[in-house]
Design an enzyme around this catalytic site. Structure first.
Site, PDB file in Angstrom:
ATOM      1  N   SER A  79       4.932  41.079  -0.104  1.00 47.50           N
ATOM      2  CA  SER A  79       6.132  41.257   0.716  1.00 47.50           C
ATOM      3  C   SER A  79       7.306  41.775  -0.092  1.00 47.50           C
ATOM      4  O   SER A  79       8.267  42.316   0.466  1.00 47.50           O
ATOM      5  CB  SER A  79       6.511  39.925   1.377  1.00 47.50           C
ATOM      6  OG  SER A  79       6.786  38.941   0.393  1.00 47.50           O
ATOM      7  N   LYS A  80       7.251  41.624  -1.402  1.00 48.35           N
ATOM      8  CA  LYS A  80       8.374  42.022  -2.251  1.00 48.35           C
ATOM      9  C   LYS A  80       8.559  43.539  -2.326  1.00 48.35           C
ATOM     10  O   LYS A  80       9.616  44.008  -2.749  1.00 48.35           O
ATOM     11  CB  LYS A  80       8.194  41.445  -3.659  1.00 48.35           C
ATOM     12  CG  LYS A  80       8.187  39.920  -3.713  1.00 48.35           C
ATOM     13  CD  LYS A  80       9.494  39.327  -3.224  1.00 48.35           C
ATOM     14  CE  LYS A  80       9.533  37.818  -3.447  1.00 48.35           C
ATOM     15  NZ  LYS A  80      10.817  37.220  -3.034  1.00 48.35           N
TER      16      LYS A  80
END
Length: 346
Positions: free
Chosen positions: A47-48
């Site tokens: 998700s980063k």
């Protein structure tokens, strides 16, 4: 006339629009319907990627980040990998400070992406000069033309998820979501996603997942920073020994804490039941679902979305390593499966 070649300009175009996958087996005895937002489908496998691209592009637009500059950041691994990936495409140098708790796999992946890595002791106070927070700040001060991403205290962290993750989940569930369950570290994912979803429907329950050894749950409940809550734990990328301003605690309805051991076994169970080979925090998130079910959080009408932050390949030296699991004391009569041992034919 030549036919159009269907290709993306570069790997950054693949960030976002990750799939929602129905969980059928691991939650088969639970009330409600459960769906995993599988962030491992991002090109950097977490998700980063979303925040790395968003923060860097915002810095470029504001003239803060210029060609040839250096990006500096603290990371448990995933943000660093995403920043290194974006830096490769955009032509920046990347320097990362990580904790010694980060898996060897993650550190090697950062180096493979061309980042310079400083490994700092994990179990020291945030203001200790050896902490990865302090080391990153020092490097930023020493390196001319550097930009410190500072994800823990950067409002753009949450904004990235407000702009992308929240709308995606709302659209994918056709607005039917009743619960969002997400691990909280910097708090950007849960805060940004929650902000968007609660704007659409304020009755959506937002539940954060915290680790034993972290201050977040108690701070949410009391607004007091209690250092007695802090002690070493193994889960990477969630929980904190400080209060990140990127976390909007007012948007979170409750926190649930999970143990290192339960999170590890739940991650392995995801692979064995749903075929989802995911990371330690994904195990923590599904473990939280189990505990919330036992607490009576869900009913037959619940539509629950759980965010799975990253891929299992980053934990081959940890939760998917039999020796590491044994060294932590995580195997017992219940959790040992002799049928899964490797057999060598001579």
């Amino acid at each position: 006339m030549k036919k159009e070649i269907k290709a993306f300009d570069n790997i950054l175009a693949l960030i976002g629009n990750t799939p929602l996958v129905k969980l059928s087996k691991i939650t088969k005895d639970f009330k409600g319907s459960f769906y995993g937002k599988v962030e491992a489908f991002n090109p950097g496998h977490s998700s980063k990627d979303r925040i790395a691209l968003h923060i860097i592009e915002q810095a470029e637009q504001k003239g803060i980040l210029k060609p040839g500059d250096t990006i500096v950041e603290t990371t448990s691994g995933n943000t660093g990998f995403a920043l290194a990936m974006v830096s490769v495409i955009k032509g920046y140098e990347c320097i990362l400070a990580v904790t010694s708790k980060s898996s060897k796999d993650k550190i090697e992946m950062l180096r493979a992406m061309g980042a310079k890595v400083y490994v700092c002791p994990a179990n020291v106070a945030a203001d200790d000069p050896r902490s990865y927070y302090s080391v990153a700040k020092r490097l930023h001060q020493e390196i001319k033309g550097s930009v410190y991403i500072n994800q823990y205290f950067n409002e753009l962290n949450a904004d990235a998820h407000y702009q992308s993750t929240g709308p995606e989940i709302w659209e994918q569930t056709a607005g039917q979501i009743t619960h969002l369950v997400a691990c909280s570290g910097t708090g950007g994912t849960i805060s940004g996603t929650a902000k968007y979803l609660k704007e659409q429907n304020p009755n959506i329950r937002v539940i954060g997942v915290d680790a034993y050894g972290s201050v977040l749950k108690k701070y949410h409940e009391t607004r007091e920073f209690d250092t007695d809550e802090i002690y070493p734990y193994r889960i990477e990328g969630m929980g904190k020994n400080l209060i990140p301003t990127a976390t909007n605690f007012d948007l979170i309805d409750k926190f649930v804490k999970v143990t290192d051991e339960d999170a590890a076994h739940s991650a392995r169970n995801l692979a064995h039941t749903e075929g989802l080979f995911l990371g330690y925090t994904s195990g923590a998130a599904i473990q939280a679902i189990k505990q919330l079910e036992q607490e009576g959080e869900f009913d037959e009408n619940s539509i629950v979305v759980v965010i799975f932050p990253d891929h299992g390949s980053r934990y081959m030296a940890k939760i998917y390593n039999e020796d590491w699991m044994s060294e932590q004391g995580f195997f017992d009569a219940v959790h040992t499966d002799e049928s899964l041992k490797i057999e060598y034919i001579k």
